[in-house]
Write a protein that holds these residues in place. Structure first.
Motif, PDB file in Angstrom:
ATOM      1  N   PHE A   3       0.827  -1.204   0.000  1.00  0.00           N
ATOM      2  CA  PHE A   3       0.000   0.000   0.000  1.00  0.00           C
ATOM      3  C   PHE A   3       0.864   1.257   0.000  1.00  0.00           C
ATOM      4  O   PHE A   3       0.666   2.155  -0.817  1.00  0.00           O
ATOM      5  CB  PHE A   3      -0.958  -0.005   1.202  1.00  0.00           C
ATOM      6  N   THR A   4       1.855   1.320   0.898  1.00  0.00           N
ATOM      7  CA  THR A   4       2.689   2.525   0.920  1.00  0.00           C
ATOM      8  C   THR A   4       3.524   2.629  -0.357  1.00  0.00           C
ATOM      9  O   THR A   4       3.750   3.722  -0.861  1.00  0.00           O
ATOM     10  CB  THR A   4       3.612   2.544   2.155  1.00  0.00           C
ATOM     11  N   GLY A   5       3.939   1.471  -0.891  1.00  0.00           N
ATOM     12  CA  GLY A   5       4.676   1.494  -2.153  1.00  0.00           C
ATOM     13  C   GLY A   5       3.821   2.017  -3.289  1.00  0.00           C
ATOM     14  O   GLY A   5       4.288   2.780  -4.141  1.00  0.00           O
ATOM     15  N   THR A   6       2.538   1.622  -3.294  1.00  0.00           N
ATOM     16  CA  THR A   6       1.626   2.109  -4.320  1.00  0.00           C
ATOM     17  C   THR A   6       1.489   3.628  -4.232  1.00  0.00           C
ATOM     18  O   THR A   6       1.525   4.330  -5.245  1.00  0.00           O
ATOM     19  CB  THR A   6       0.246   1.447  -4.150  1.00  0.00           C
TER      20      THR A   6
ATOM     21  N   MET B 162      -8.403 -14.696  -8.159  1.00  0.00           N
ATOM     22  CA  MET B 162      -8.585 -14.028  -9.456  1.00  0.00           C
ATOM     23  C   MET B 162      -7.727 -12.769  -9.545  1.00  0.00           C
ATOM     24  O   MET B 162      -7.041 -12.551 -10.527  1.00  0.00           O
ATOM     25  CB  MET B 162     -10.065 -13.683  -9.675  1.00  0.00           C
ATOM     26  N   THR B 163      -7.743 -11.922  -8.498  1.00  0.00           N
ATOM     27  CA  THR B 163      -6.857 -10.755  -8.535  1.00  0.00           C
ATOM     28  C   THR B 163      -5.407 -11.217  -8.546  1.00  0.00           C
ATOM     29  O   THR B 163      -4.549 -10.576  -9.141  1.00  0.00           O
ATOM     30  CB  THR B 163      -7.082  -9.841  -7.319  1.00  0.00           C
TER      31      THR B 163
ATOM     32  N   LEU C  23      -2.795  -1.207  -6.396  1.00  0.00           N
ATOM     33  CA  LEU C  23      -4.031  -1.281  -5.602  1.00  0.00           C
ATOM     34  C   LEU C  23      -4.678  -2.663  -5.727  1.00  0.00           C
ATOM     35  O   LEU C  23      -5.152  -3.226  -4.735  1.00  0.00           O
ATOM     36  CB  LEU C  23      -5.020  -0.205  -6.047  1.00  0.00           C
ATOM     37  N   ILE C  24      -4.678  -3.206  -6.955  1.00  0.00           N
ATOM     38  CA  ILE C  24      -5.280  -4.540  -7.133  1.00  0.00           C
ATOM     39  C   ILE C  24      -4.483  -5.586  -6.353  1.00  0.00           C
ATOM     40  O   ILE C  24      -5.060  -6.501  -5.747  1.00  0.00           O
ATOM     41  CB  ILE C  24      -5.372  -4.899  -8.628  1.00  0.00           C
TER      42      ILE C  24
ATOM     43  N   SER D  38     -11.776   9.919  -4.406  1.00  0.00           N
ATOM     44  CA  SER D  38     -12.378   8.732  -5.042  1.00  0.00           C
ATOM     45  C   SER D  38     -12.064   7.468  -4.261  1.00  0.00           C
ATOM     46  O   SER D  38     -12.917   6.579  -4.146  1.00  0.00           O
ATOM     47  CB  SER D  38     -11.942   8.578  -6.507  1.00  0.00           C
ATOM     48  N   LEU D  39     -10.863   7.380  -3.693  1.00  0.00           N
ATOM     49  CA  LEU D  39     -10.585   6.230  -2.821  1.00  0.00           C
ATOM     50  C   LEU D  39     -11.532   6.244  -1.632  1.00  0.00           C
ATOM     51  O   LEU D  39     -12.015   5.194  -1.187  1.00  0.00           O
ATOM     52  CB  LEU D  39      -9.129   6.266  -2.339  1.00  0.00           C
TER      53      LEU D  39
END
Lengths: 544, 108
Positions: free
Chosen positions: A51-54, A201-202, A359-360, A500-501
């Motif tokens: 998450f922080t990397g994203t 699936m993800t 994020l995915i 939006s998040l």
């Protein structure tokens, strides 16, 4: 008719078959053990890292957002350099090193740093007037980028992140080994709405991305962690990879004062070597000394190879000492991997691609963690006190690692706007805010019933995200409308992405609260149906 | 040797002979983390010493491998039928690579 040899032969076959199946079973078991428990223990850490990397993909945008006073209109590089040079000569003529970061596309401010001994001072300048811009002290997006590989705890953090990344690679392999049909299911669009399916699936969808990002990340950390190769090749003469890859033109101070050649006069020469308008960074060693050296670095924003070509000048005579625009083949490969990891090479299209894929992948990790608890819910409910306690702890940590880190990150941005302008150690105070908020989410996750904790934290995260543009508009003059008016899309996109998040988080919170209401209805039905209380209690447990 | 050291040795031997699930898992984790580190180190040492290249080339080439070696060791430790087999496998490869590296260093 019985042939004596046949049964013996059959027996042999059966025995060897049984052996094989035993081996096979234990292989699958080993893989599933690794996937389940490695995935759980490191999954919390991996979610935080991913998450922080994203977010760190937009490190420069976040830093820009967190310095609302630094808003600069575009100028010619020569003018920016002239302002920086004038200020440095005036403020610190006797420093050991000067550094100048020229305005770039995604790094619009002019930044000067001077180093004397161990002390480094950094200032932001207005490139037109050369005046110092007063802006709240902050680590900006840099903190998140650093946190994602060393967890704010130096070498220990680096090792933890490295181990987690290796478990990630191993989990990909073992995940495929234990559920080979996931690829078939994926391509036949057999997607079901349960957490295991969301996870697999993800997982299939982001497999190439996760492989790439984890492998490239690991090649970077291992160069810092494994001393064996430098030890074997260089022994005690080892001075870091930089000294092996790049030509060295630095020289010790002579302590003979000489006038420094005007840097602006060197800029055209450097641009002739490295490309017009491509200089991003300038370093001056020993300014004002006979041994002064000026190095011009080229931007890496338009190339996959994350290594700066450079041109080096004598700081007194202004003659070109040398330049480096070609690198050894293997340096090239290695720095390409780094470039693929930091995703600076393709501008915004690539940055958004990495952000979305990141994020995915976060969803993939989160779904795996949630599935772990759901699968074991009924099993632990009938188990010993100890097992129930462990189950509760896992649930609490899930909440802290998944929603807690989201709240902490958004609180970091809120702290940037809410902390007083010039308190001491302001940058550290923001980081303290990040960690304290995260700690509070940990307590909250353990004190409230799990499903309530999920809903409440999701709501808090959603509220903070959606409120960010409002906070920004109220506390600064770079709010949504003024920012759009002055074409400041970097600020606008941080505001809008957060909002939006936030909406996504709010929708999730709503879905989970529907679940909770369903559970309550079930509970009522159960109690009205059964006369006695000696029934299996339906636990109030999260999601699904 | 005094009695406490002997005692420690005895305990260690018991631990390494353990067959129950918990002990096996602990042994596998230890094999993955520490055995993996040793294996990666010795394989890298052998690799860079056997490559007849310039030092700088060998250095930056070797950077590509640690994730593969270490992750491979991790997977191997959990794929082996028993933890003892995992330790034995890792030790054999580590020692033979270490031996190769020594020979290569001596030939240089």
């Amino acid at each position: 008719m019985r042939v004596p040899g046949a049964s013996c032969c059959l027996g042999k076959i059966r025995r060897s078959y049984m052996n094989q199946s035993k081996e096979k079973r234990s292989f699958t078991r080993g893989m599933s053990e690794l996937h389940t428990w490695g995935g759980l223990v490191f999954g919390w850490l991996l979610f935080v890292i991913f998450f922080t990397g994203t977010l760190a993909v937009f490190e420069q945008e976040l830093t820009h957002w967190m310095q609302p006073n630094v808003r600069i209109s575009e100028v010619e590089p020569v003018q920016a350099l002239a302002s920086a040079e004038k200020k440095l000569r005036q403020l610190s003529p006797k420093a050991d090193t000067w550094m100048i970061a020229l305005p770039q596309q995604r790094h619009q401010d002019l930044e000067i740093t001077w180093i004397k001994g161990k002390k480094a001072v950094e200032k932001h300048l207005n490139p037109q007037s050369g005046a110092i811009i007063k802006t709240p002290e902050t680590e900006g997006g840099h903190f998140l980028a650093h946190f994602h590989f060393e967890l704010h705890s130096g070498k220990v953090g680096l090792w933890l992140v490295t181990l987690a990344s290796m478990v990630m690679l191993a989990a990909l392999v073992s995940g495929i080994a234990i559920r080979r049909q996931v690829f078939k299911d994926f391509f036949r669009l057999r997607w079901r709405k349960n957490w295991l399916n969301v996870h697999t699936m993800t997982g299939v969808f982001t497999l190439p991305f996760v492989l790439l990002i984890t492998y490239t990340g690991l090649t970077v950390t291992f160069l810092m962690l494994l001393p064996v190769v430098p030890q074997v090749l260089y022994g005690s003469s080892w001075k870091g990879p930089q000294s092996v890859a790049a030509k060295n033109f630095e020289r010790p101070r002579a302590n003979l004062p000489r006038e420094l050649v005007p840097l602006t006069s060197l800029l055209p020469l450097a641009e002739a070597e490295l490309g017009k308008g491509k200089i991003s960074f300038i370093r001056v060693s020993n300014p004002g000394d006979q041994q002064a050296v000026v190095t011009f670095f080229r931007t890496i924003d338009d190339t996959v190879v994350a290594i700066s070509n450079r041109a080096i000048f004598d700081g007194v005579t202004g003659e070109l000492l040398g330049s480096q625009t070609t690198w050894s083949k293997y340096v090239h490969i290695y720095r390409s991997l780094v470039g693929l990891h930091i995703a600076r090479f393709g501008g915004y299209p690539i940055a958004w691609l990495y952000f979305a894929a990141g994020l995915i992948s976060c969803i993939m990790i989160a779904a795996g963690l949630i599935f772990f608890t759901i699968k074991r819910r009924s099993r632990y409910a009938r188990n010993s006190q100890m097992a129930q306690w462990m189950y509760r702890a896992i649930e609490g940590l899930n909440i802290t690692a998944i929603i807690g880190i989201i709240i902490a990150c958004i609180a970091y941005l809120w702290a940037n706007r809410l902390l007083p302008f010039d308190i001491k150690e302001r940058a550290d105070a923001e980081i303290t805010a990040f960690f304290s908020v995260w700690l509070i989410t940990l307590f909250h996750a353990f004190l409230r019933p799990p499903l309530r904790a999920w809903i409440e934290q999701l709501r808090i995260a959603a509220g903070l995200c959606i409120g960010l543009p409002a906070l920004n508009a109220l506390t600064t003059n770079v709010g949504l409308l003024p920012a759009i008016a002055r074409n400041d899309w970097m600020t606008v996109s941080v505001d809008l992405t957060a909002a939006s998040l936030g909406i996504l988080l709010a929708l999730t919170a709503w879905r989970v609260s529907l679940k909770e209401r369903n559970n309550e209805k079930l509970l009522e039905q159960q109690s009205s149906l059964s006369s006695s209380s000696v029934n299996f209690p339906i636990e109030r447990t999260p999601l699904q | 040797m005094n009695t406490t050291t002997l005692e420690v040795f005895k305990r260690l031997r018991e631990l390494f002979a353990g067959t129950d699930n918990t002990t096996q898992t602990i042994l596998r984790i230890l094999a993955a983390v520490f055995g993996g580190y040793a294996l990666t180190s010795s394989m890298l040492a052998a690799l860079v010493l056997l490559l007849p290249w310039a030092k700088a080339d060998a250095l930056f080439f070797s950077v590509l491998f640690p994730p593969l070696f270490y992750t491979g060791a991790l997977l191997w430790a959990f794929a082996a039928p028993t933890a003892q087999r995992a330790w034995r496998n890792l030790l054999v490869v580590t020692l033979s690579c270490g031996f190769l590296a020594l020979v290569a260093a001596w030939v240089r």
